[in-house]
Design a protein around this motif. Sequence first.
Motif, PDB file in Angstrom:
ATOM      1  N   UNK A 516       0.850  -1.185   0.000  1.00 22.55           N
ATOM      2  CA  UNK A 516       0.000   0.000   0.000  1.00 22.55           C
ATOM      3  C   UNK A 516       0.886   1.236   0.000  1.00 22.55           C
ATOM      4  N   UNK A 517       0.717   2.082  -0.987  1.00 27.40           N
ATOM      5  CA  UNK A 517       1.489   3.309  -1.102  1.00 27.40           C
ATOM      6  C   UNK A 517       0.652   4.471  -0.570  1.00 27.40           C
ATOM      7  N   UNK A 518       1.031   4.989   0.583  1.00 29.10           N
ATOM      8  CA  UNK A 518       0.317   6.140   1.131  1.00 29.10           C
ATOM      9  C   UNK A 518       0.503   7.377   0.271  1.00 29.10           C
ATOM     10  N   UNK A 519       1.664   7.500  -0.371  1.00 33.21           N
ATOM     11  CA  UNK A 519       1.886   8.640  -1.263  1.00 33.21           C
ATOM     12  C   UNK A 519       0.930   8.591  -2.448  1.00 33.21           C
ATOM     13  N   UNK A 520       0.701   7.409  -2.977  1.00 41.61           N
ATOM     14  CA  UNK A 520      -0.267   7.281  -4.067  1.00 41.61           C
ATOM     15  C   UNK A 520      -1.682   7.604  -3.590  1.00 41.61           C
ATOM     16  N   UNK A 521      -2.030   7.156  -2.378  1.00 39.31           N
ATOM     17  CA  UNK A 521      -3.352   7.471  -1.845  1.00 39.31           C
ATOM     18  C   UNK A 521      -3.572   8.958  -1.660  1.00 39.31           C
ATOM     19  N   UNK A 522      -2.568   9.655  -1.139  1.00 34.83           N
ATOM     20  CA  UNK A 522      -2.711  11.102  -0.987  1.00 34.83           C
ATOM     21  C   UNK A 522      -2.748  11.798  -2.343  1.00 34.83           C
ATOM     22  N   UNK A 523      -2.059  11.249  -3.329  1.00 33.89           N
ATOM     23  CA  UNK A 523      -2.147  11.825  -4.674  1.00 33.89           C
ATOM     24  C   UNK A 523      -3.549  11.721  -5.246  1.00 33.89           C
ATOM     25  N   UNK A 524      -4.229  10.599  -4.985  1.00 32.28           N
ATOM     26  CA  UNK A 524      -5.613  10.452  -5.443  1.00 32.28           C
ATOM     27  C   UNK A 524      -6.523  11.446  -4.733  1.00 32.28           C
ATOM     28  N   UNK A 525      -6.323  11.593  -3.413  1.00 32.02           N
ATOM     29  CA  UNK A 525      -7.143  12.536  -2.658  1.00 32.02           C
ATOM     30  C   UNK A 525      -6.933  13.963  -3.156  1.00 32.02           C
TER      31      UNK A 525
END
Length: 592
Positions: A516-525
Amino acid sequence: MASFSLPPIHDNPDGSWGPSSSNLPETFKFKDIPYAPYSKSDKLGRFADWNDISGDNRQTVSGAAVNPRTGPRGRRDAVQAFGSGLPSAFAFQVEDESSFSLVDNKTGAPRRGGAFGRGRGTTRGSTPYNARGSQRGGRGGFTNNRGAGQRGGRRGWRDWDKNNRTRESSVAIDPSWQMLEEIEFHRLAKLRLEVDEPEEIEAYGRLYPYNKAYDRITTKTERPLQPVDRIKYNTTTSDDPIIQQLASKGTAAIYATDVILSVLMCAPRSVYPWDIVIVREGDKVFFDKRDGGPFDTVTVNENAADPPQDPTAPNPSNPNERTPEPSSINTATSLSLEATYINQNFGFQSVIEAPPPPAIEFEKPNPFYGPDETEPLASCGYRYRVFDLGITEDENIKICVRTEVDAYLPGQGNPLQGQGLITVRALNEFDPRAPGAGGAPDWRSKLDSQRGAVVATEMKNNSCKLAKWSVQSVLAGAEQMKIGYVSRANPRDNTRHVILSTASMRSLDFAAQLNVSLANGWGIVRTVADLCLKMPEGKYVLVKDPNKVWCPLCFLDRGAGALLPVIRLYAVPFSAFVGDEEGAAFDEEAEP
C-alpha cells in the motif's frame, strides 16, 4: 545445327477445350481413370499413399491397430495422406486377408512412472482421486478432467461467464445527471504526493484496554464469539457536530472521515462499486456517505478470482433457463452482513471494561451520545486530525479527517498522547468448499501450522479490505493492529462463530507488506480535491463504475485498447439522496 520439331497437335472439331477422347493416341493407357477429388481439409503432403488401406483406414504395427492420423505412437504430427478424405482411385486394395498374421501379440510392460509405476506419474502414497472426487495427478502425471490439471483445480459451471457478469451500480444513475469527469484507474495509480505528519485538533470518547488473553488463543483453545450490546456510531461527515464547528472556524478546506478517505485512497484495488457524495458549500468541501450504502458493511473475498455471487436475475431471452443459485448464507450480501456482525462483536468482546486496568477518557466525551441513550457505549476514541495537502508553501489545501481507534495496550505509554493506540478488526471464514471461498485453506487445520499460507490467501482475496484497514489505522495514528480469525462453528450455520486466533502487526509494516502506497493514496485525494474545488457550489457524487469500460485510447493491451475500471464525477441536484428509501429498506432487511 540444332533443330526443333513441334509435337503432334490433336485437334478437337467439337470446339471444346482439350482433345476429344476419339483423337487420343492408343498409347495413352490411363484415359479411363476418373479424376480423384480432394477435400480442403486434406494436407498437401504426398500425392498418394501406397500403404493406405482405404477399406479399413488403419495400419497395423506389431499386431496393434494404428490410426494413420496419429502414427504408431499416437503422435498428432503424422501427415495425413493426400486425398484420404474421399475415396481415392489409387487406393491399394487387399484382395486376400487370410494370409495376414500377427507378428507380436504380447502386452507391453508398463513404463516406469506410468499408470502402474511409482515414479513421476502419481503422487507417492496418494490416491488418484481427492476428497472432492476430481481426478488428480502428481508431478508429470495426467488427468482426464478437462482443466483439472491446471492451477486452481477443475473449472465449475459457467466459469467462462463469471468474470463477464455485470454488476449493478451502488447508486442508480439518473439520466438528468451531468457527468463532469471520468478517470481511469491506471491514471490514478501514477499519482504521488508526500504528506507530513498531521496536526491533532481534538480528541473525544473513551477507550478500554485490550485483553491480551486473545493473543494466546489457538485452534485448540478456541473461544466462542459472543454478541455484546454496545453502541458505536458511524455518523457521516456533514452530520458530525464537531466537524461543523471546525468548518465554521475555517480549520480546513476539505472534511471527511477515515472510512470514506480510505476507500478513496485504495480505489485502484476496489472491485465492488461504491459512491461518495460530495457537497460544496462556499469554499469548503464535505465528503459524505449514503445511509445504507457500501460504507456501512464489510466485503468478503472482493479480490478473489471467483468472488461470492448474489443470485443472478433470470435470463429475459430464455426464462426457462435454470441457473444454480448459491446457498442463501453464502451469497455476497449475506456474507457482507455476517462479516460486519463479526467485526463489531469481536471489537466489543476483546476489551476489558471492568478495571483494572482503567478506561482512558479523552479530553471530551463522545459527541454522538445523547442524554436519552440508555445502552452503554462501545470502546471508541475519535481523533480529529488535519493533514496538509499543499505542494508548495503558498498552497493552503488542508483536509480535516475524523479518525477512530478501538482500544489501547496497557503499559505501552500514555494513550492521551497517542501512545499504545490500536485498531481491532476481524477476518471471517465461512466455508472453504463453498463457491467464492477463493481457495482458502481450512483454518482449523492450517492456522497453527501454516499461518503464512492462510495470511497469503487472505491478502490475495481481501486485498482491498485489508488495505483500507491499514490506511485507517495509519490515519488514526494507531501503532498496532489486532486482526482476529473468526470462523463458523458449523459451515452451514452463520449465526454461531468461534475465535480461532488473533494476529498482531504494526500498522506501517502491515501497509508495506500489502504494498500500500500512502503517497499514491494522498495523490488520489489531492486530485479529487482539486476537481471539487474547481466546481461551483452544489452537490456531486463520485461513482465507481461497477464494470470495466472499454478504453480505445489505452495502450496497456498491445496498443489495441483495454477494459479498465473508471470513476465518474456527476453533478446532482440538492434533493438527491435525501430520505433515501433504499437505505431504509437495507436497514430493515439487515435488522433480523
